[in-house]
Scaffold this motif. Structure first.
Motif, PDB file in Angstrom:
ATOM      1  N   ASN A  67      -4.239  41.799 -26.046  1.00 14.83           N
ATOM      2  CA  ASN A  67      -5.599  41.505 -26.488  1.00 14.83           C
ATOM      3  C   ASN A  67      -6.216  40.370 -25.691  1.00 14.83           C
ATOM      4  N   LYS A  68      -5.394  39.461 -25.203  1.00 16.75           N
ATOM      5  CA  LYS A  68      -5.876  38.328 -24.431  1.00 16.75           C
ATOM      6  C   LYS A  68      -5.882  38.606 -22.926  1.00 16.75           C
ATOM      7  N   SER A  69      -5.497  39.802 -22.520  1.00 19.73           N
ATOM      8  CA  SER A  69      -5.292  40.068 -21.095  1.00 19.73           C
ATOM      9  C   SER A  69      -6.582  39.984 -20.293  1.00 19.73           C
ATOM     10  N   ARG A  70      -7.722  40.348 -20.860  1.00 22.80           N
ATOM     11  CA  ARG A  70      -8.972  40.269 -20.108  1.00 22.80           C
ATOM     12  C   ARG A  70      -9.306  38.818 -19.788  1.00 22.80           C
ATOM     13  N   ILE A  71      -9.073  37.938 -20.741  1.00 22.66           N
ATOM     14  CA  ILE A  71      -9.340  36.518 -20.502  1.00 22.66           C
ATOM     15  C   ILE A  71      -8.400  35.981 -19.431  1.00 22.66           C
ATOM     16  N   ILE A  72      -7.118  36.314 -19.550  1.00 18.52           N
ATOM     17  CA  ILE A  72      -6.126  35.843 -18.587  1.00 18.52           C
ATOM     18  C   ILE A  72      -6.424  36.403 -17.200  1.00 18.52           C
ATOM     19  N   THR A  73      -6.815  37.667 -17.123  1.00 18.24           N
ATOM     20  CA  THR A  73      -7.139  38.282 -15.837  1.00 18.24           C
ATOM     21  C   THR A  73      -8.339  37.595 -15.200  1.00 18.24           C
ATOM     22  N   ASN A  74      -9.358  37.292 -15.986  1.00 22.94           N
ATOM     23  CA  ASN A  74     -10.534  36.616 -15.440  1.00 22.94           C
ATOM     24  C   ASN A  74     -10.190  35.221 -14.937  1.00 22.94           C
ATOM     25  N   ILE A  75      -9.407  34.483 -15.696  1.00 25.57           N
ATOM     26  CA  ILE A  75      -9.007  33.142 -15.271  1.00 25.57           C
ATOM     27  C   ILE A  75      -8.177  33.215 -13.992  1.00 25.57           C
ATOM     28  N   TYR A  78     -10.434  34.026 -11.029  1.00 29.84           N
ATOM     29  CA  TYR A  78     -11.222  32.855 -10.651  1.00 29.84           C
ATOM     30  C   TYR A  78     -10.359  31.862  -9.867  1.00 29.84           C
TER      31      TYR A  78
END
Length: 93
Positions: A67-75, A78
């Motif tokens: 569920n948190k993978s999109r946030i981790i991928t974006n970070i 970046y």
């Protein structure tokens, strides 16, 4: 039988006994035989506990991070962009 072989291959690659044996020998070369045996038993016990806990709670942990993978991928993306821009511009940390 094939499930056993797949599981064994997966665990073998995760635990990596061929890579950890030289480290174990190097860290315990000045210990007595009794101390080495004790350390090996405790290490085996701790590894077993970690594998059992991972077996029973692994799906919950993976669901949480999925569920948190999109946030981790974006970070991560970046961060990688910043690193490559530093390399391109020759401005290192």
């Amino acid at each position: 039988m094939s499930l056993f072989l797949i599981s064994f291959a997966a665990l073998f690659s995760v635990v990596n006994p061929l890579g950890t044996v030289p480290i174990f020998i190097g860290l315990t070369k000045e210990k007595s035989r009794k101390e080495i045996t004790s350390i090996a038993i405790w290490a085996s016990f701790n590894t077993f506990i970690i594998l059992v806990v991972s077996f029973f709670s692994g799906s919950y942990i993976l669901d949480f991070f999925w569920n948190k993978s999109r946030i981790i991928t974006n970070i991560w993306g970046y961060y990688n962009c910043n690193v490559w821009l530093c390399f391109i511009n020759r401005k290192f940390f």
